[in-house]
Design a protein around this motif. Structure first.
Motif, mmCIF file in Angstrom:
data_model
loop_
_atom_site.group_PDB
_atom_site.id
_atom_site.type_symbol
_atom_site.label_atom_id
_atom_site.label_comp_id
_atom_site.label_asym_id
_atom_site.label_seq_id
_atom_site.Cartn_x
_atom_site.Cartn_y
_atom_site.Cartn_z
ATOM 1 N N ALA A 1 21.705 -11.380 2.455
ATOM 2 C CA ALA A 1 21.366 -12.730 2.925
ATOM 3 C C ALA A 1 22.055 -13.751 2.017
ATOM 4 C CB ALA A 1 19.851 -12.921 2.894
ATOM 5 N N PRO A 2 22.372 -14.900 2.547
ATOM 6 C CA PRO A 2 23.129 -15.870 1.747
ATOM 7 C C PRO A 2 22.289 -16.547 0.672
ATOM 8 C CG PRO A 2 22.618 -16.771 3.897
ATOM 9 C CD PRO A 2 22.177 -15.343 3.918
ATOM 10 N N GLY A 3 22.919 -16.752 -0.484
ATOM 11 C CA GLY A 3 22.360 -17.560 -1.555
ATOM 12 C C GLY A 3 21.064 -17.045 -2.145
ATOM 13 N N VAL A 4 20.131 -17.967 -2.299
ATOM 14 C CA VAL A 4 18.858 -17.661 -2.934
ATOM 15 C C VAL A 4 18.039 -16.692 -2.086
ATOM 16 C CG1 VAL A 4 16.694 -18.691 -3.733
ATOM 17 C CG2 VAL A 4 18.837 -19.884 -4.090
ATOM 18 N N LEU A 5 18.204 -16.733 -0.786
ATOM 19 C CA LEU A 5 17.461 -15.823 0.097
ATOM 20 C C LEU A 5 17.788 -14.367 -0.205
ATOM 21 C CD1 LEU A 5 17.570 -17.564 3.578
ATOM 22 C CD2 LEU A 5 15.619 -17.256 2.079
ATOM 23 N N GLY A 6 19.025 -14.114 -0.566
ATOM 24 C CA GLY A 6 19.416 -12.743 -0.896
ATOM 25 C C GLY A 6 18.643 -12.207 -2.087
ATOM 26 N N ARG A 7 18.479 -13.038 -3.097
ATOM 27 C CA ARG A 7 17.694 -12.615 -4.272
ATOM 28 C C ARG A 7 16.231 -12.461 -3.911
ATOM 29 N NH1 ARG A 7 21.322 -16.132 -7.099
ATOM 30 N NH2 ARG A 7 19.901 -17.842 -6.699
ATOM 31 N N LEU A 8 15.713 -13.363 -3.089
ATOM 32 C CA LEU A 8 14.302 -13.279 -2.704
ATOM 33 C C LEU A 8 14.020 -12.057 -1.847
ATOM 34 C CD1 LEU A 8 13.421 -16.996 -1.902
ATOM 35 C CD2 LEU A 8 12.665 -15.624 -3.829
ATOM 36 N N PHE A 9 14.933 -11.699 -0.959
ATOM 37 C CA PHE A 9 14.709 -10.550 -0.087
ATOM 38 C C PHE A 9 14.882 -9.224 -0.814
ATOM 39 C CE2 PHE A 9 15.980 -13.121 3.921
ATOM 40 C CZ PHE A 9 14.719 -13.674 3.959
ATOM 41 N N SER A 10 15.723 -9.193 -1.841
ATOM 42 C CA SER A 10 15.952 -7.924 -2.534
ATOM 43 C C SER A 10 14.990 -7.704 -3.690
ATOM 44 C CB SER A 10 17.390 -7.843 -3.043
ATOM 45 O OG SER A 10 17.593 -8.772 -4.070
ATOM 46 N N LYS A 11 14.335 -8.758 -4.165
ATOM 47 C CA LYS A 11 13.456 -8.620 -5.332
ATOM 48 C C LYS A 11 12.299 -7.646 -5.123
ATOM 49 C CE LYS A 11 10.830 -11.082 -8.748
ATOM 50 N NZ LYS A 11 10.388 -12.347 -9.285
ATOM 51 N N PRO A 12 11.598 -7.645 -3.985
ATOM 52 C CA PRO A 12 10.509 -6.671 -3.823
ATOM 53 C C PRO A 12 10.986 -5.228 -3.920
ATOM 54 C CG PRO A 12 10.383 -8.336 -2.116
ATOM 55 C CD PRO A 12 11.659 -8.562 -2.848
ATOM 56 N N PHE A 13 12.184 -4.970 -3.459
ATOM 57 C CA PHE A 13 12.704 -3.610 -3.534
ATOM 58 C C PHE A 13 13.043 -3.222 -4.966
ATOM 59 C CE2 PHE A 13 13.567 -4.897 0.835
ATOM 60 C CZ PHE A 13 12.997 -3.840 1.523
ATOM 61 N N HIS A 14 13.577 -4.167 -5.731
ATOM 62 C CA HIS A 14 13.887 -3.887 -7.132
ATOM 63 C C HIS A 14 12.616 -3.643 -7.940
ATOM 64 C CE1 HIS A 14 18.183 -4.434 -7.131
ATOM 65 N NE2 HIS A 14 18.060 -5.580 -6.479
ATOM 66 N N SER A 15 11.601 -4.463 -7.720
ATOM 67 C CA SER A 15 10.364 -4.281 -8.477
ATOM 68 C C SER A 15 9.640 -3.007 -8.048
ATOM 69 C CB SER A 15 9.457 -5.498 -8.335
ATOM 70 O OG SER A 15 9.135 -5.725 -6.990
ATOM 71 N N SER A 16 9.722 -2.645 -6.778
ATOM 72 C CA SER A 16 9.122 -1.391 -6.317
ATOM 73 C C SER A 16 9.849 -0.200 -6.906
ATOM 74 C CB SER A 16 9.156 -1.315 -4.795
ATOM 75 O OG SER A 16 8.388 -2.343 -4.238
ATOM 76 N N SER A 17 11.164 -0.297 -6.992
ATOM 77 C CA SER A 17 11.947 0.783 -7.584
ATOM 78 C C SER A 17 11.589 0.972 -9.047
ATOM 79 C CB SER A 17 13.434 0.453 -7.446
ATOM 80 O OG SER A 17 14.223 1.392 -8.105
ATOM 81 N N ARG A 18 11.404 -0.123 -9.762
ATOM 82 C CA ARG A 18 11.008 -0.058 -11.160
ATOM 83 C C ARG A 18 9.618 0.561 -11.302
ATOM 84 N NH1 ARG A 18 12.215 -5.142 -12.644
ATOM 85 N NH2 ARG A 18 10.129 -5.880 -12.204
ATOM 86 N N ALA B 1 0.827 -1.203 0.000
ATOM 87 C CA ALA B 1 0.000 0.000 0.000
ATOM 88 C C ALA B 1 0.866 1.261 0.000
ATOM 89 C CB ALA B 1 -0.924 -0.004 1.210
ATOM 90 N N ALA B 2 1.977 1.219 0.717
ATOM 91 C CA ALA B 2 2.877 2.372 0.746
ATOM 92 C C ALA B 2 3.504 2.615 -0.625
ATOM 93 C CB ALA B 2 3.965 2.154 1.792
ATOM 94 N N VAL B 3 3.918 1.554 -1.301
ATOM 95 C CA VAL B 3 4.524 1.691 -2.628
ATOM 96 C C VAL B 3 3.490 2.208 -3.629
ATOM 97 C CG1 VAL B 3 5.542 0.413 -4.549
ATOM 98 C CG2 VAL B 3 6.319 -0.004 -2.226
ATOM 99 N N ILE B 4 2.271 1.701 -3.552
ATOM 100 C CA ILE B 4 1.210 2.181 -4.441
ATOM 101 C C ILE B 4 0.928 3.654 -4.181
ATOM 102 C CG2 ILE B 4 -1.255 1.978 -4.955
ATOM 103 C CD1 ILE B 4 -0.927 -1.044 -4.547
ATOM 104 N N GLY B 5 0.898 4.042 -2.919
ATOM 105 C CA GLY B 5 0.686 5.449 -2.573
ATOM 106 C C GLY B 5 1.793 6.349 -3.105
#
Length: 80
Positions: free
Chosen positions: A45-62, A4-8
């Motif tokens: 975060a290590p391994g696949v978790l790092g990509r999973l944790f950073s993905k929402p921020f990348h898509s929100s930035s886009r 909701a914050a990103v949409i706002g």
């Protein structure tokens, strides 16, 4: 809650970019910087978790950059 914050933020940036295109760059860059910091923190975060944790921020930035660009583009298409 975060969604909701990103949409706002996207809505506010689109309206701001439509009304005052030049002044909308600074809030957009500030939002990009904040989301970038979250993406960097999540990617530690290590391994696949790092990509999973950073993905929402990348898509929100886009989404934020597309929203501002759409507002400026629609302002440029206005007949006056």
């Amino acid at each position: 809650m975060v969604v909701a914050a990103v949409i706002g933020v996207c809505v506010v940036l689109a309206v701001l970019a439509f009304l005052v295109p030049r002044l909308s760059r600074h809030p957009e860059r500030g939002t990009q910087r904040t989301l970038g910091a979250g993406a960097r923190a999540g990617s530690k975060a290590p391994g696949v978790l790092g990509r999973l944790f950073s993905k929402p921020f990348h898509s929100s930035s886009r989404a934020v950059s597309r929203s501002g660009a759409a507002g400026r583009r629609s302002r440029g298409r206005m007949p006056f």
